[in-house]
Design a protein around this motif. Sequence first.
Motif, PDB file in Angstrom:
ATOM      1  N   GLU A 147       8.007   2.438   8.007  1.00  0.00           N
ATOM      2  CA  GLU A 147       9.134   2.668   8.180  1.00  0.00           C
ATOM      3  C   GLU A 147      10.132   2.508   9.248  1.00  0.00           C
ATOM      4  OE1 GLU A 147      10.553   4.133   3.740  1.00  0.00           O
ATOM      5  OE2 GLU A 147       9.416   5.804   4.780  1.00  0.00           O
ATOM      6  N   VAL A 148       9.656   3.489   9.924  1.00  0.00           N
ATOM      7  CA  VAL A 148      10.160   3.682  11.234  1.00  0.00           C
ATOM      8  C   VAL A 148      10.036   2.337  11.905  1.00  0.00           C
ATOM      9  CG1 VAL A 148       9.986   4.958  13.579  1.00  0.00           C
ATOM     10  CG2 VAL A 148       9.631   6.207  11.479  1.00  0.00           C
ATOM     11  N   ALA A 195       0.787  -1.223   0.020  1.00  0.00           N
ATOM     12  CA  ALA A 195       0.041   0.017   0.056  1.00  0.00           C
ATOM     13  C   ALA A 195       0.838   1.330   0.194  1.00  0.00           C
ATOM     14  CB  ALA A 195      -0.817   0.014   1.401  1.00  0.00           C
ATOM     15  N   GLU A 196       1.994   1.100   0.877  1.00  0.00           N
ATOM     16  CA  GLU A 196       2.762   2.379   0.665  1.00  0.00           C
ATOM     17  C   GLU A 196       3.495   2.689  -0.579  1.00  0.00           C
ATOM     18  OE1 GLU A 196       5.540   3.298   3.774  1.00  0.00           O
ATOM     19  OE2 GLU A 196       3.872   3.265   5.451  1.00  0.00           O
ATOM     20  N   ARG A 197       3.851   1.702  -1.384  1.00  0.00           N
ATOM     21  CA  ARG A 197       4.484   1.690  -2.468  1.00  0.00           C
ATOM     22  C   ARG A 197       3.535   2.397  -3.468  1.00  0.00           C
ATOM     23  NH1 ARG A 197       7.307  -2.962  -1.089  1.00  0.00           N
ATOM     24  NH2 ARG A 197       5.774  -4.813  -2.131  1.00  0.00           N
ATOM     25  N   ALA A 198       2.249   1.991  -3.523  1.00  0.00           N
ATOM     26  CA  ALA A 198       1.480   2.775  -4.580  1.00  0.00           C
ATOM     27  C   ALA A 198       1.202   3.754  -4.355  1.00  0.00           C
ATOM     28  CB  ALA A 198      -0.259   1.903  -4.492  1.00  0.00           C
ATOM     29  N   CYS A 254      28.688  15.399  11.363  1.00  0.00           N
ATOM     30  CA  CYS A 254      28.553  14.805  12.493  1.00  0.00           C
ATOM     31  C   CYS A 254      27.385  13.909  12.259  1.00  0.00           C
ATOM     32  CB  CYS A 254      27.894  15.665  13.737  1.00  0.00           C
ATOM     33  SG  CYS A 254      26.730  16.713  13.420  1.00  0.00           S
ATOM     34  N   GLY A 255      26.998  13.332  10.976  1.00  0.00           N
ATOM     35  CA  GLY A 255      25.918  12.026  10.752  1.00  0.00           C
ATOM     36  C   GLY A 255      25.357  12.551   9.471  1.00  0.00           C
ATOM     37  N   TYR A 256      24.649  11.486   9.009  1.00  0.00           N
ATOM     38  CA  TYR A 256      23.900  11.562   7.656  1.00  0.00           C
ATOM     39  C   TYR A 256      22.567  10.887   7.720  1.00  0.00           C
ATOM     40  CZ  TYR A 256      26.861   7.486   7.617  1.00  0.00           C
ATOM     41  OH  TYR A 256      27.443   6.162   7.910  1.00  0.00           O
ATOM     42  N   THR A 257      21.688  10.960   6.822  1.00  0.00           N
ATOM     43  CA  THR A 257      20.183  10.483   6.899  1.00  0.00           C
ATOM     44  C   THR A 257      20.540   9.031   6.334  1.00  0.00           C
ATOM     45  OG1 THR A 257      20.045  11.113   4.403  1.00  0.00           O
ATOM     46  CG2 THR A 257      18.810  12.270   6.171  1.00  0.00           C
ATOM     47  N   VAL A 258      19.771   8.221   6.935  1.00  0.00           N
ATOM     48  CA  VAL A 258      19.721   6.630   6.599  1.00  0.00           C
ATOM     49  C   VAL A 258      18.363   5.911   6.371  1.00  0.00           C
ATOM     50  CG1 VAL A 258      22.229   6.206   7.829  1.00  0.00           C
ATOM     51  CG2 VAL A 258      19.981   6.131   9.126  1.00  0.00           C
ATOM     52  N   GLY A 259      18.501   4.804   6.040  1.00  0.00           N
ATOM     53  CA  GLY A 259      16.915   4.308   5.800  1.00  0.00           C
ATOM     54  C   GLY A 259      17.370   3.221   4.662  1.00  0.00           C
ATOM     55  N   ILE A 260      16.581   3.012   3.536  1.00  0.00           N
ATOM     56  CA  ILE A 260      17.249   1.906   2.633  1.00  0.00           C
ATOM     57  C   ILE A 260      18.326   2.121   2.226  1.00  0.00           C
ATOM     58  CG2 ILE A 260      16.115   1.165   0.380  1.00  0.00           C
ATOM     59  CD1 ILE A 260      13.425   2.353   0.943  1.00  0.00           C
ATOM     60  N   SER A 261      19.011   0.813   2.001  1.00  0.00           N
ATOM     61  CA  SER A 261      20.171   0.875   1.332  1.00  0.00           C
ATOM     62  C   SER A 261      20.744  -0.591   0.935  1.00  0.00           C
ATOM     63  CB  SER A 261      21.410   1.284   2.449  1.00  0.00           C
ATOM     64  OG  SER A 261      21.385   2.633   2.910  1.00  0.00           O
ATOM     65  N   PHE A 262      21.419  -0.438  -0.206  1.00  0.00           N
ATOM     66  CA  PHE A 262      21.966  -1.916  -0.900  1.00  0.00           C
ATOM     67  C   PHE A 262      23.519  -1.743  -0.680  1.00  0.00           C
ATOM     68  CE2 PHE A 262      17.606  -1.877  -2.044  1.00  0.00           C
ATOM     69  CZ  PHE A 262      17.349  -3.492  -2.426  1.00  0.00           C
ATOM     70  N   GLY A 291      22.465  -3.242  11.999  1.00  0.00           N
ATOM     71  CA  GLY A 291      21.411  -4.241  11.674  1.00  0.00           C
ATOM     72  C   GLY A 291      20.747  -3.942  10.374  1.00  0.00           C
ATOM     73  N   CYS A 292      19.957  -4.749   9.789  1.00  0.00           N
ATOM     74  CA  CYS A 292      19.216  -4.469   8.690  1.00  0.00           C
ATOM     75  C   CYS A 292      17.985  -5.427   8.348  1.00  0.00           C
ATOM     76  CB  CYS A 292      20.157  -4.899   7.246  1.00  0.00           C
ATOM     77  SG  CYS A 292      19.331  -4.626   5.435  1.00  0.00           S
ATOM     78  N   ILE A 293      16.844  -4.745   8.196  1.00  0.00           N
ATOM     79  CA  ILE A 293      15.544  -5.530   8.318  1.00  0.00           C
ATOM     80  C   ILE A 293      14.913  -4.714   7.081  1.00  0.00           C
ATOM     81  CG2 ILE A 293      13.222  -5.682   9.266  1.00  0.00           C
ATOM     82  CD1 ILE A 293      14.946  -7.405  10.630  1.00  0.00           C
ATOM     83  N   ALA A 294      14.315  -5.742   6.343  1.00  0.00           N
ATOM     84  CA  ALA A 294      13.720  -5.251   4.785  1.00  0.00           C
ATOM     85  C   ALA A 294      14.545  -4.193   4.026  1.00  0.00           C
ATOM     86  CB  ALA A 294      12.398  -4.872   5.340  1.00  0.00           C
TER      87      ALA A 294
END
Length: 382
Positions: free
Chosen positions: A155-156, A10-13, A307-315, A238-241
Amino acid sequence: MDQILGRASAERAGRVEKVQEICRERGVDVAVFTSPENIYYLAGLDYEGYFCLHALLVPAKGKPVLFARKIETPTILRQATQVQYVGYADNDNVAAAIASKLVEMAGESPRVALQRNSAANVMIDAPLRAALSTAEFLDSSGIAEEMRMIKSPFEVEQIKSAARISDVMIVAGIGTAGDGVTENTVAAEVYRAMISAGGQSPGFPPFIRSVDRLCEPHTTWTSRKLTTGDPFLLELSGCIARYHAPMARTAYVGKAPQSARKLSKISNEAHLEALKALKPGVRASDVHAAWKARLDASNVSPRLEHCGYTVGISFPPTWTGGPGINSLHGASTVPIRAGMIFHLLTWIADNEGNENFLSDCVLVEESGAVFLTKTSRELAEV
């Protein structure tokens, strides 16, 4: 699991609809995305096949089309259920096939936005321009990346799960280290803990270094034996989805010298100053200024200019989110908004040869930033 998959679908749509809205606003007929992070965000494709060209064509109206190698068909049919899939053989003229599809989607002279900040763009840009000389080519870079900056509640949840695995990995690594233990033994235990806790393979491997290699930002374990008095570092995620939650801790085998404890205290205080400054309504540069002020007052040198950077989805090969990294540095005017998630970090050195690297995954809420990784930030001694 079915409920999670349903929420993700649903989120992807909704994300595709937002991209299409942006395309219409910009007069773009079709936006083309080629980075694995953006394709995953919009189509749900989680695989390692992106070493070959794959391209997601998102029209201003209609169903997205995904081009990828035919060998990936079983994976794509299972995962990317909301797109039209076109498989190509290794001896096919992929640019010609994509050009033909673009004409079918948007006419003989389409306005096409290519993702120029993607490494894969070199595989498609020139061949596609040659195959479709009547098109006008624009840039789709930043469209999906800007959307990815603000995480949804779903996502959180994924990143919080990744953060719990990061904590498990750090605790396992520090708990394994000791006099006579090799770095690769520590690494093996970190991986055991990660996999046992349900983690995916992360974008970067765990970075595990000791003594004179602490200063190397992107190298990892060797067969070196730790001995009493050695400092060592674990930076991992750690990595989930495909969602990441990086963190780092510095530790000592045996008792740490007083100078190292002092540096750790400064690091922790600067870290907390950055956390306190990281709140909706400020700029990234404001966070950097608060962090840097604490370091300047202590006469220590930061290893990094941010002193940091945004993160989230990564490959692989990164956990920074692919192209479009947003760092907390002194010149950044990026506004801080609720829903952003950062790898907040402090990496400093003193004049006595000590290094301290402390980092956490943090979430920006309406009232300010909170730690998602929880392991003690005191200098560990094992």
